[in-house]
Scaffold this motif. Structure first.
Motif, PDB file in Angstrom:
ATOM      1  N   LEU A 229       0.591  -1.246   0.132  1.00 33.46           N
ATOM      2  CA  LEU A 229       0.152   0.124   0.130  1.00 33.46           C
ATOM      3  C   LEU A 229       0.882   1.356  -0.124  1.00 33.46           C
ATOM      4  N   ILE A 230       1.905   1.290   0.777  1.00 29.34           N
ATOM      5  CA  ILE A 230       2.862   2.491   0.800  1.00 29.34           C
ATOM      6  C   ILE A 230       3.412   2.543  -0.715  1.00 29.34           C
ATOM      7  N   ALA A 231       3.979   1.731  -1.181  1.00 30.97           N
ATOM      8  CA  ALA A 231       4.537   1.552  -2.555  1.00 30.97           C
ATOM      9  C   ALA A 231       3.926   2.726  -3.624  1.00 30.97           C
ATOM     10  N   PRO A 232       2.710   2.392  -3.804  1.00 28.00           N
ATOM     11  CA  PRO A 232       2.035   3.285  -4.935  1.00 28.00           C
ATOM     12  C   PRO A 232       2.141   4.608  -4.578  1.00 28.00           C
ATOM     13  N   CYS A 233       1.865   5.043  -3.154  1.00 27.54           N
ATOM     14  CA  CYS A 233       1.904   6.518  -2.779  1.00 27.54           C
ATOM     15  C   CYS A 233       3.380   7.091  -2.740  1.00 27.54           C
ATOM     16  N   TYR A 234       4.219   6.147  -2.448  1.00 32.43           N
ATOM     17  CA  TYR A 234       5.644   6.870  -2.461  1.00 32.43           C
ATOM     18  C   TYR A 234       6.043   7.114  -4.018  1.00 32.43           C
ATOM     19  N   LEU A 235       5.776   5.939  -4.986  1.00 37.35           N
ATOM     20  CA  LEU A 235       5.969   6.126  -6.091  1.00 37.35           C
ATOM     21  C   LEU A 235       5.470   7.237  -6.791  1.00 37.35           C
ATOM     22  N   GLU A 357       5.089   0.535  -8.971  1.00 41.13           N
ATOM     23  CA  GLU A 357       5.220   1.094 -10.109  1.00 41.13           C
ATOM     24  C   GLU A 357       4.059   1.008 -11.010  1.00 41.13           C
ATOM     25  N   LEU A 358       3.147   0.125 -10.690  1.00 43.38           N
ATOM     26  CA  LEU A 358       1.894   0.163 -11.574  1.00 43.38           C
ATOM     27  C   LEU A 358       0.901   1.028 -11.000  1.00 43.38           C
ATOM     28  N   ALA A 359       0.572   1.226  -9.725  1.00 40.45           N
ATOM     29  CA  ALA A 359      -0.279   2.060  -9.273  1.00 40.45           C
ATOM     30  C   ALA A 359       0.120   3.402  -9.374  1.00 40.45           C
ATOM     31  N   GLY A 360       1.398   3.782  -8.756  1.00 39.72           N
ATOM     32  CA  GLY A 360       1.884   4.984  -8.548  1.00 39.72           C
ATOM     33  C   GLY A 360       3.048   5.646  -9.594  1.00 39.72           C
ATOM     34  N   GLY A 361       3.769   4.780 -10.298  1.00 38.38           N
ATOM     35  CA  GLY A 361       4.865   4.978 -11.143  1.00 38.38           C
ATOM     36  C   GLY A 361       4.019   5.276 -12.602  1.00 38.38           C
ATOM     37  N   PHE A 362       2.826   4.451 -12.783  1.00 39.82           N
ATOM     38  CA  PHE A 362       2.288   4.347 -14.054  1.00 39.82           C
ATOM     39  C   PHE A 362       1.200   5.283 -14.022  1.00 39.82           C
ATOM     40  N   LEU A 363       0.324   5.168 -12.902  1.00 42.12           N
ATOM     41  CA  LEU A 363      -1.072   6.079 -13.044  1.00 42.12           C
ATOM     42  C   LEU A 363      -0.660   7.547 -12.432  1.00 42.12           C
ATOM     43  N   GLY A 364       0.193   7.431 -11.730  1.00 41.30           N
ATOM     44  CA  GLY A 364       0.667   8.814 -10.965  1.00 41.30           C
ATOM     45  C   GLY A 364       0.892   9.867 -11.800  1.00 41.30           C
ATOM     46  N   VAL A 391       1.786   8.193   3.006  1.00 41.84           N
ATOM     47  CA  VAL A 391       2.736   7.130   3.400  1.00 41.84           C
ATOM     48  C   VAL A 391       2.870   7.348   4.968  1.00 41.84           C
ATOM     49  N   VAL A 392       2.819   8.481   5.483  1.00 35.07           N
ATOM     50  CA  VAL A 392       3.034   8.668   6.896  1.00 35.07           C
ATOM     51  C   VAL A 392       1.713   7.948   7.620  1.00 35.07           C
ATOM     52  N   ALA A 393       0.689   8.119   7.258  1.00 28.77           N
ATOM     53  CA  ALA A 393      -0.531   7.474   7.723  1.00 28.77           C
ATOM     54  C   ALA A 393      -0.297   5.880   7.543  1.00 28.77           C
ATOM     55  N   LEU A 394       0.201   5.367   6.516  1.00 28.52           N
ATOM     56  CA  LEU A 394       0.162   3.886   6.274  1.00 28.52           C
ATOM     57  C   LEU A 394       1.134   3.479   7.192  1.00 28.52           C
TER      58      LEU A 394
END
Length: 413
Positions: A229-235, A357-364, A391-394
């Motif tokens: 869950l953190i990964a797409p937010c940080y990406l 990468e899919l949710a954050g790196g691509f869609l972001g 990310v802080v919250a998660l």
């Protein structure tokens, strides 16, 4: 049969340092290539006239294929029990595809080249981190993984890339800047093929073969789910910043390419500094508290881009607040490595990276690019800050994994 090397054997320590140096260069070159497009976008306008949305698509498609490659490569590696051949092939291919970007004459051709480059680059990090974990001493695990993933990308992608890429574009044209990566890539691949071992001395010294772990069992682990869950937010924070900050500085603030390059180099300095400092600090005070604190600082960085108009002050603030790349090592490598069984390590790393990468790196960047065309480039910076805030919250949900912290808790108990 040669005796197995123990954790304290000097030969194992020498191999650990040599492997760190080689993987540092390999992953650093990945980000040199990935960053190049953002720095070259102002030079490519005469040939391509890229809109913010198109720039976001080019960044996003690389993230999409990177994600799919990471998902596939991690699982394949764990099934085969092999890392090195996949890593060598990936380094060779991303070097070739990066150079191919300079040959393209239209947007679709450039899009295809970036997609192929991402497909090759996506396999590098799961393989490199899996090899590094097996070779690392426990006391240096966070530091090694931070140097490999954070500082290497910062040095070559954040410091060397803006200086070298902008200089090459000014002197020889933007296409030449894409061509230069093929030679170092092929050299690094050859050195990895010769000197990297499939199984590190410390991995060979481990007792018995590791049993295969189903992916569904990995996905039931709380830390793995939270890291996913953190990964797409940080990406979203990272890719949006590296994609749109160079254009923000030139278009919104009206700074020249030289000033833009100098300010972006400050991001690289911070990337190198925090890339190893954050994981090293987490070895001592814990992964969870480090991720929360350093991410709160990272949320301030895109806000500084919007509200600070002096390049010297902005550069200084970027060095202080661009802490997120050190946090990447924690949620994308160190915490999973300390949570999952060794036989599922590459799978876990690939899944977390792939989802991010899919949710954050691509869609972001797609969303940020479209929002910037409608509301201005400020929107991209606020989207980046919002990703870090999530990310802080998660991170409050993570269970601590740092060995030194866990030992202190056991001693107190």
């Amino acid at each position: 049969m040669a005796p197995l090397l123990t954790r304290d054997d000097p030969a194992a320590d020498r191999y650990e340092n040599r492997l760190l140096a080689l993987l540092f260069l390999a992953f650093g070159l990945v980000f040199f290539d990935r960053q190049a497009l953002a720095f070259l976008a102002p030079y490519m306008d005469d040939d391509f006239g890229l809109s913010n949305a198109q720039l976001g698509v080019l960044s996003g498609v690389l993230a999409l294929t990177w994600a799919l490659a990471g998902l596939c490569a991690g699982g394949l590696s764990d099934r085969l029990g092999r890392r090195k051949p996949i890593l060598v092939a990936a380094v060779v291919l991303f070097s070739l595809f990066s150079s191919a970007s300079g040959l393209m004459t239209g947007f679709l051709g450039l899009l295809a080249a970036r997609a192929l480059m991402g497909a090759a680059e996506g396999a590098v990090l799961p393989m490199a981190q899996a090899l590094m974990v097996e070779a690392s001493r426990e006391s240096r695990r966070g530091l090694n993984m931070g140097l490999l993933q954070g500082s290497s990308a910062g040095l070559l992608g954040g410091i060397v890339a803006p200086v070298v890429v902008v200089w090459l574009a000014d002197a020889f044209g933007w296409r030449t800047a894409f061509y230069v990566t093929i030679v170092p890539g092929l050299v690094i691949a050859a050195v990895i093929a010769k000197y990297v071992r499939e199984h590190a001395p410390r991995a060979r010294a481990a007792a018995g073969p590791a049993a295969r772990v189903p992916v569904r069992e990995v996905l039931r682990l709380r830390n793995v789910v939270i890291c996913m869950l953190i990964a797409p937010c940080y990406l979203t924070w990272f890719v949006t910043m590296i994609t749109f900050t160079p254009r923000y500085l030139t278009d919104e603030k009206g700074w020249g390419p030289g000033t833009m390059s100098a300010v972006m180099t400050c991001l690289g300095v911070a990337w190198v500094l925090w890339g190893f400092a954050t994981p090293a600090v987490s070895d001592r005070i814990g992964r969870r508290v480090s991720l929360i604190g350093f991410t709160a600082l990272a949320a301030c960085c895109p806000l500084a881009v919007v509200h600070v108009d002096d390049p010297v002050l902005l550069g200084a603030l970027m060095i202080l607040t661009y802490t997120g790349l050190g946090c990447f090592t924690l949620f994308m490598a160190t915490v999973p490595a300390e949570t999952v069984p060794r036989a599922a390590l590459a799978t876990a790393l690939g899944v977390i990276m792939g989802v991010g990468e899919l949710a954050g790196g691509f869609l972001g960047p797609l969303v940020a690019g479209r929002a910037s065309d409608v509301w201005g480039l400020d929107a991209a910076m606020y989207i980046a800050a919002g990703g870090a805030a999530l990310v802080v919250a998660l991170s409050f949900g993570l269970r601590e994994t740092a060995p030194a912290v866990l030992r202190r808790r056991e001693a107190v108990a």
